[in-house]
Design an enzyme around this catalytic site. Sequence first.
Site: not given
Ligand code: SAJ
Length: 425
Positions: A11, A31, A84, A204, A211, A244, A258, A321
């Site tokens: 992806y 691949d 990874t 990264k 988050r 803030r 991730c 996943r």
């Molecule tokens: N979630 C919560 N509460 C929130 C926000 C998210 O419980 O307020 C949960 C979601 O339901 C989900 C999980 O967090 O289960 C992750 O979702 P996400 O939309 O926050 O992130 P990912 O995993 O789809 O993508 C992240 C992104 N990283 C950041 O926003 C810092 C993306 O930019 C990265 O490229 C990606 O990880 C990655 O490949 O590392």
Amino acid sequence: MKSICVIGIGYVGLPTAAMFASKGHKVVGYDVNEKAVNALNKGKIIIEEPGLGDLVKQVVESGNLVGSTECPDDCDVYIIAVPTPINSDKTADMRFVRSATEAIVPHVRKGNIVILESTSPPRTVEDLMLPILEKSGLKIGDELLVAHSPERILPGKVLEELRTNSRIVGGINKKSSEAVKEVYESIVEGEIFLTTSTTAEMCKVMENTFRDVNIALANELAKMSEELGVNAWEVIRLANQHPRVNILSPGPGVGGHCIALDPWFLVEASDKSRLIEQGRRNNDSMPTYVKNRITSLVGRLDGKRIALYGVTYKPNIDDVRESPVMHLWTLLKEAGAIVKVCDPHANEKLEENYGIYDAAKDADIAVLGVNHAEFERVDFGKLASVMKGKAILDTRNYWSEESVNNAGLEYHLLGKSENMDKWEN
Ligand code: SAJ
């Protein structure tokens, strides 16, 4: 124009390869997965991502992108974009980065560039990759330039974010950073920042950790709020008025490949990562917490009927996943509950999948796990007419308390106390 080999056409690797090819570079997608390579050579994709199918078709037809199960010889740039994952003991599984690095050693020549895109624990380039690359006999940092440049793309918006996001390039020296910056300049419109490879790795992993820890704080607030007579969602809305403060949202846990995994890289790398580890554990505790909340609403789960809405790791995607709601589902089944799942996005991933009202038939409780757009239009009157019990548990603050109550059902919200202070007029 350069000749580029992208190792790993998943992806991250596939959209990256297609983008470079669309700018006129000659790209090989290498691949070990024959299925992915065969599909690529037919101009097809085996992952779901808006716009990617069309782009891949176009660049394969133009001859700029080809798939191969052999590492090609005469490339200028080698980009590693392999998975990874983490092992069951939460340590990083670096097998794929190691084997990809070993695979390119016999092929690199003077003037080549090697880029690691995979999210990796800090020091991976310096401590894992460089000792392997030295076996090429080339002078590292001079004849062979090496950097880490992490991807930051959000599933569902990959092509747009690949182009518009800013990018970090962490070279093992200035010469490497500058050469790699030039490579990405042909596809990235955002700013490109230069730093060291270990700093880039740390950036990264910290972005996703930031988050994760913030969500852990929101989940902790949800648990405290249920105890202390408040509604966490109202607290977040009001606290976030502060210029803030930006508290994220509680929920049944954190999923995906991730944010739920990367913080463990830091826990493994340094014993100073106490808060990060605690945050990870807080988020991982949420499925059990939600299960216990369901038990408090309907009593012993053995034989209880539960309608579960949404099991993917986040709304409006098909990816399950590391999904915390999949985990919740397992916990409920283990406790003897009869669970009927409704998820319009995860169709291909589930053996049984019910419609909205079929799932609720004779249910003791309906639980919203993921706020898919399809669940916005639920007719609660119809739901009430097929359910046996009255309880609704919303883990996302998505359904309207008023609509639920008007249908004669009882609305319960994750993070909202059952004993709120009464506010009489
Ligand atoms: N979630 C919560 N509460 C929130 C926000 C998210 O419980 O307020 C949960 C979601 O339901 C989900 C999980 O967090 O289960 C992750 O979702 P996400 O939309 O926050 O992130 P990912 O995993 O789809 O993508 C992240 C992104 N990283 C950041 O926003 C810092 C993306 O930019 C990265 O490229 C990606 O990880 C990655 O490949 O590392």
